[in-house]
Write a protein that holds these residues in place. Structure first.
Motif, mmCIF file in Angstrom:
data_model
loop_
_atom_site.group_PDB
_atom_site.id
_atom_site.type_symbol
_atom_site.label_atom_id
_atom_site.label_comp_id
_atom_site.label_asym_id
_atom_site.label_seq_id
_atom_site.Cartn_x
_atom_site.Cartn_y
_atom_site.Cartn_z
ATOM 1 N N MET A 6 0.856 -1.173 0.000
ATOM 2 C CA MET A 6 0.000 0.000 0.000
ATOM 3 C C MET A 6 0.899 1.232 0.000
ATOM 4 O O MET A 6 1.781 1.357 0.852
ATOM 5 C CB MET A 6 -0.921 0.008 1.210
ATOM 6 C CG MET A 6 -1.915 -1.158 1.216
ATOM 7 S SD MET A 6 -2.991 -1.184 2.636
ATOM 8 C CE MET A 6 -4.048 0.201 2.269
ATOM 9 N N VAL A 7 0.691 2.101 -0.980
ATOM 10 C CA VAL A 7 1.506 3.300 -1.111
ATOM 11 C C VAL A 7 0.591 4.523 -1.089
ATOM 12 O O VAL A 7 -0.590 4.435 -1.400
ATOM 13 C CB VAL A 7 2.324 3.269 -2.419
ATOM 14 C CG1 VAL A 7 3.334 2.145 -2.391
ATOM 15 C CG2 VAL A 7 1.433 3.140 -3.628
ATOM 16 N N PRO A 8 1.132 5.696 -0.716
ATOM 17 C CA PRO A 8 0.304 6.892 -0.694
ATOM 18 C C PRO A 8 -0.141 7.297 -2.112
ATOM 19 O O PRO A 8 0.585 7.071 -3.080
ATOM 20 C CB PRO A 8 1.197 7.971 -0.112
ATOM 21 C CG PRO A 8 2.519 7.366 0.141
ATOM 22 C CD PRO A 8 2.471 5.935 -0.230
ATOM 23 N N LYS A 9 -1.309 7.884 -2.200
ATOM 24 C CA LYS A 9 -1.832 8.332 -3.473
ATOM 25 C C LYS A 9 -1.024 9.543 -3.934
ATOM 26 O O LYS A 9 -0.790 10.473 -3.166
ATOM 27 C CB LYS A 9 -3.305 8.712 -3.310
ATOM 28 C CG LYS A 9 -3.998 9.055 -4.585
ATOM 29 C CD LYS A 9 -5.470 9.309 -4.312
ATOM 30 C CE LYS A 9 -6.201 9.585 -5.587
ATOM 31 N NZ LYS A 9 -7.623 9.840 -5.334
ATOM 32 N N ILE A 10 -0.597 9.521 -5.188
ATOM 33 C CA ILE A 10 0.235 10.601 -5.715
ATOM 34 C C ILE A 10 -0.553 11.513 -6.647
ATOM 35 O O ILE A 10 -0.436 12.717 -6.591
ATOM 36 C CB ILE A 10 1.466 10.031 -6.456
ATOM 37 C CG1 ILE A 10 2.327 9.234 -5.484
ATOM 38 C CG2 ILE A 10 2.267 11.107 -7.112
ATOM 39 C CD1 ILE A 10 3.450 8.499 -6.134
ATOM 40 N N ILE A 11 -1.362 10.942 -7.485
ATOM 41 C CA ILE A 11 -2.098 11.709 -8.494
ATOM 42 C C ILE A 11 -3.496 12.018 -7.968
ATOM 43 O O ILE A 11 -4.238 11.126 -7.576
ATOM 44 C CB ILE A 11 -2.190 10.929 -9.817
ATOM 45 C CG1 ILE A 11 -0.779 10.632 -10.315
ATOM 46 C CG2 ILE A 11 -3.002 11.697 -10.849
ATOM 47 C CD1 ILE A 11 -0.750 9.738 -11.526
ATOM 48 N N GLU A 12 -3.818 13.291 -7.987
ATOM 49 C CA GLU A 12 -5.145 13.739 -7.570
ATOM 50 C C GLU A 12 -6.002 13.968 -8.813
ATOM 51 O O GLU A 12 -5.492 14.378 -9.851
ATOM 52 C CB GLU A 12 -5.050 15.043 -6.778
ATOM 53 C CG GLU A 12 -4.246 14.941 -5.505
ATOM 54 C CD GLU A 12 -4.944 14.133 -4.411
ATOM 55 O OE1 GLU A 12 -6.182 14.113 -4.384
ATOM 56 O OE2 GLU A 12 -4.217 13.529 -3.604
#
Length: 96
Positions: free
Chosen positions: A89-95
């Motif tokens: 699980m990685v942080p969301k980068i693209i909004e």
């Protein structure tokens, strides 16, 4: 081959570059010098020279592509900060 102003303008047009009239007088001797150098290179005997494809002689080492399980999924994710049973699980980068 000697270039003239008309040929310089044609080359500039083919290259899609703009040259001023005052630049043409300096370009003619420079481009003639380049062409005379190329004519000098054409005088060389290259019949026994192999064409150069790569800069070095190294050859790629090929191996059979074999699928094998090196590490289990559980071992692969056990040191990650956040994970589910199968994925990192990685942080969301693209909004959006």
């Amino acid at each position: 081959m000697n270039l003239d102003a008309k040929t310089i303008h044609k080359i500039a047009d083919l290259a899609r570059i703009h040259i001023d009239e005052k630049e043409v007088d300096t370009l003619i001797p420079e481009m003639n010098k380049i062409l005379s150098f190329m004519e000098k290179l054409n005088e060389l005997d290259t019949s026994n020279v192999k064409p150069l494809v790569y800069m070095n002689e190294s050859v790629n080492v090929w191996r059979e592509d074999v699928v094998k399980q090196e590490i289990s999924t559980a071992d692969g994710i056990k040191n990650s900060a956040k994970h589910t049973d199968q994925f990192f699980m990685v942080p969301k980068i693209i909004e959006k």
